[in-house]
Design an enzyme around this catalytic site. Structure first.
Site, PDB file in Angstrom:
ATOM      1  N   SER A 111       3.174   1.691  -4.915  1.00 59.52           N
ATOM      2  CA  SER A 111       3.789   1.139  -6.118  1.00 59.52           C
ATOM      3  C   SER A 111       5.255   0.772  -5.830  1.00 59.52           C
ATOM      4  CB  SER A 111       3.653   2.161  -7.255  1.00 59.52           C
ATOM      5  OG  SER A 111       3.910   1.561  -8.476  1.00 59.52           O
ATOM      6  N   HIS A 146      -4.436   2.029 -10.649  1.00 64.25           N
ATOM      7  CA  HIS A 146      -3.207   2.122  -9.874  1.00 64.25           C
ATOM      8  C   HIS A 146      -2.970   3.599  -9.525  1.00 64.25           C
ATOM      9  CE1 HIS A 146       0.643   0.579  -8.615  1.00 64.25           C
ATOM     10  NE2 HIS A 146       1.327   1.356  -9.424  1.00 64.25           N
ATOM     11  N   GLU A 196      -5.804  -2.549 -10.874  1.00 67.19           N
ATOM     12  CA  GLU A 196      -4.393  -2.168 -10.844  1.00 67.19           C
ATOM     13  C   GLU A 196      -3.722  -2.171 -12.215  1.00 67.19           C
ATOM     14  OE1 GLU A 196      -2.653  -1.033  -8.475  1.00 67.19           O
ATOM     15  OE2 GLU A 196      -3.225  -1.844  -6.539  1.00 67.19           O
TER      16      GLU A 196
END
Ligand SMILES: *[C@@H]1O[C@H](CO)[C@@H](O)[C@H](O)[C@H]1NC(C)=O
Ligand SMILES: *[C@@H]1O[C@H](CO)[C@@H](O)[C@H](O)[C@H]1NC(C)=O
Ligand SMILES: *[C@@H]1O[C@H](CO)[C@@H](O)[C@H](O)[C@H]1NC(C)=O
Ligand SMILES: *[C@@H]1O[C@H](CO)[C@@H](O)[C@H](O)[C@H]1NC(C)=O
Ligand SMILES: *[C@@H]1O[C@H](CO)[C@@H](O)[C@H](O)[C@H]1NC(C)=O
Ligand SMILES: *[C@@H]1O[C@H](CO)[C@@H](O)[C@H](O)[C@H]1NC(C)=O
Ligand SMILES: *[C@@H]1O[C@H](CO)[C@@H](O)[C@H](O)[C@H]1NC(C)=O
Length: 549
Positions: free
Chosen positions: A226, A462, A345
């Protein structure tokens, strides 16, 4: 008289010092740091690991040092206790954060690194002369995510022990977050991008010290997820990071976005800093505004983190945005790359942009896309709405919400990561460098629930790569399934193989082959060797392409 309690406490001391804890002192540029050897015994792992927690690498960035470049730590004369976690950087912790991270204490004085290694077999654990290893181990340097607004090296989920047990030295770095790390004040007094300068100083600390821990400074792999993956990508772009690493792993994130303009220009960043100053009664007209902001309490300042925290380009750390850097060949091109994304995601983004439990209509979908456009700019909003709502039941709230998740995930995470890796793969020297790309299509049920991701409704969210990459089923086995455990075993091997050699085994394929075919590894436990093609034809290589390239 026989004292039973005394005997018992003596026994406890003997057991804990002989079995669990041994001090390990190493002299560094910060001073002598005292870590400890821990003997990890879970049902899946039996390993002796040397662990150093909270080694200071920079002076506390407080007072006059708030908003400015990090200053290397002045060596301490006293032994530094690195047996216990220290403070994490200022942030606002959510319930999910508390579940995943464990208890964190926060302060502005947070510039620490952690180190884990296998306890060297041939040397007594208390030795101070470990640079006499005949072979130094590859180093994996972790940069955590959290949108540049959160995260910590002291989070439970970033425990480096399982990776270290594979024969690498693991390092992780705390860096300033939110306004503390990214406020741009328009001058060298507050140059912006400080969180990235912190990471850079951490990398330089590794270059100067890691051999004393048995690590090889010429074999550093930087890896992150991330915002940590954004960071990895920015170190690939930065001339200041040149030579400090040889390999890179980007898990779900890149800041190669709008080709036509920086997503956040310097002028916009400065304007928002001035607005914040006004909010905090540090009037922007006054040239003492930065001094005033340095006087605001950390607790007040942390409340000023907006929705999106971004670095500024056109600065010494980041002279050029990615597209221009590729065009001019001005980036750290001499590296191997492993990059990838998860199948779904956009999960977090749909929570942020569409209220969690509210009914989502086509109208609110459109508004949320407009809101994205106001951040990312120049999106072809109407075309995108049409594309992502095609064949969608317009009265099914959940379906519309998921389509927004797809759109936002493609924009902010998938396509930026995929197209960056693809460009690097195309420009690589095929005989010297490797570039691999994966899509994670499996998530751990248990970890998903911990992170508010419902595997059935939300898919592979995610962050679902974290438990496998850090071997969490090995360290905290409760809750994980046998499939999770097996999958973790492959993953630990692949990730550390990459750190050791820059290569992956024949279950993987180069992202761009000589005939220009794009190959994506379908990373899941159902099939160890599945490679897929044409994954992003309609999205990243289709509707989004003109936005990025
Ligand atoms: C650590 O290294 C420094 C620099 O080489 C040296 O001056 C210092 O005496 C060393 N400290 C210890 C405790 O060995
Ligand atoms: C700013 O000043 C106003 C008016 O004096 C006051 O009400 C407010 O609490 C101050 N804000 C902060 C963050 O100090
Ligand atoms: C949203 O719904 C979930 C599950 O139905 C519930 O646990 C949660 O408390 C709700 N959140 C809000 C903000 O209403
Ligand atoms: C569309 O969604 C609504 C609400 O979930 C549902 O009642 C309806 O049956 C769906 N229509 C079709 C054609 O699937
Ligand atoms: C990492 O995990 C092991 C095994 O659960 C534990 O002994 C150790 O204390 C953990 N380290 C940190 C920093 O959480
Ligand atoms: C896990 O791996 C072991 C050995 O590699 C295998 O025998 C077992 O069937 C696997 N279990 C699952 C659930 O995949
Ligand atoms: C795994 O995927 C490959 C294609 O990439 C295929 O050839 C192979 O048969 C698959 N194996 C299994 C067990 O499904």
């Amino acid at each position: 008289m026989f004292n039973f309690n005394l005997l018992l406490s003596l026994l406890v001391v003997v057991i804990s010092s002989s079995n669990n804890v041994n001090a390990v002192d190493i002299n560094t540029t910060s001073g002598v740091v005292r870590g400890q050897t821990i003997h990890i015994q879970t049902k899946l792992l039996d390993a002796k690991i040397d662990q150093w927690l909270g080694i200071p690498y920079a002076e506390p960035p407080v007072g006059d040092l708030r908003f400015t470049y990090p200053v290397p730590y002045k060596p301490s004369k006293d032994v530094i206790d690195a047996t216990k976690a220290k403070d994490s950087c200022m942030q606002t912790l959510s319930d999910v954060d508390r579940r995943l991270y464990g208890n964190l204490t926060l302060s502005e004085d947070c510039l620490f690194i952690n180190i884990w290694r296998q306890t060297p077999p041939s040397l007594p654990p208390t030795t101070t002369h470990v640079d006499s290893y005949d072979s130094l181990k590859p180093v994996m340097f972790w940069i955590f995510g959290g949108g540049f607004r959160g995260g910590s090296i002291f989070a439970k989920v970033y425990n480096g022990s399982a990776l270290a047990a594979q024969g690498v030295v693991v390092v992780s770095v705390n860096y300033r977050l939110g306004q503390f790390g990214f406020m741009y004040g328009g001058s060298d007094e507050a140059p912006g991008n400080l969180g990235l300068y912190d990471q850079l100083l951490g990398l330089q600390w590794v270059r100067d010290n890691i051999h004393r821990f048995g690590g090889d400074k010429n074999q550093v792999t930087i890896f992150g997820q991330s915002a940590g993956s954004w960071s990895v990508m920015l170190h690939i772009l930065s001339p200041l990071s040149k030579g400090l690493f040889r390999r890179a792993i980007m898990e779900s994130g890149s800041l190669m976005l709008n080709k036509d303009r920086d997503v956040l220009s310097k002028a916009e960043a400065l304007k928002s800093a001035h607005e914040m100053a006004v909010q905090l009664n540090c009037s922007a007209d006054d040239d003492k505004w930065l001094k005033c902001l340095r006087g605001v309490s950390a607790q007040e300042l942390v409340k000023q983190n907006g929705l999106v925290i971004l670095p500024v380009f056109d600065s010494p750390f980041l002279p050029l945005r990615a597209q221009l850097a590729f065009e001019k060949n001005l980036y750290n091109s001499d590296i191997d790359l492993l990059a990838g994304i998860t199948a779904n995601e956009g999960h977090l983004l749909k929570q942020i942009f569409l209220k969690q439990n509210s009914t989502v209509t086509v109208e609110s979908f459109k508004q949320a896309v407009q809101q994205l456009d106001s951040i990312y700019h120049n999106m072809d909003v109407n075309k995108l709405i049409e594309f992502y709502l095609k064949n969608v039941n317009q009265s099914d709230s959940r379906e519309i919400k998921n389509r927004f998740g797809e759109l936002a995930g493609d924009l902010a995470l998938k396509c930026s990561t995929y197209l960056f890796a693809k460009q690097l793969a195309k420009q690589r020297q095929p005989t010297k460098q490797n570039v691999y790309f994966y899509e994670l299509t499996y998530g751990s049920d248990y970890f998903g629930r911990l992170s508010d991701c419902n595997p059935i409704l939300d898919g592979v969210c995610h962050g679902e790569d974290i438990p496998f990459v850090f071997g969490l089923p090995y360290l905290y086995p409760d809750g994980y399934s046998q499939v999770d455990i097996n999958f973790t075993q492959w993953t630990l091997k692949w990730w550390t193989d990459f750190a050791k050699t820059g290569k992956l085994d024949s279950n993987w394929a180069q992202m761009v082959s000589s005939d220009n075919v794009i190959k994506v590894k379908d990373w899941n436990p159902r099939n160890q060797s599945k490679i897929i093609q044409h994954v992003f034809d309609d999205t990243c290589d289709g509707i989004w392409k003109s936005y990025y390239l």
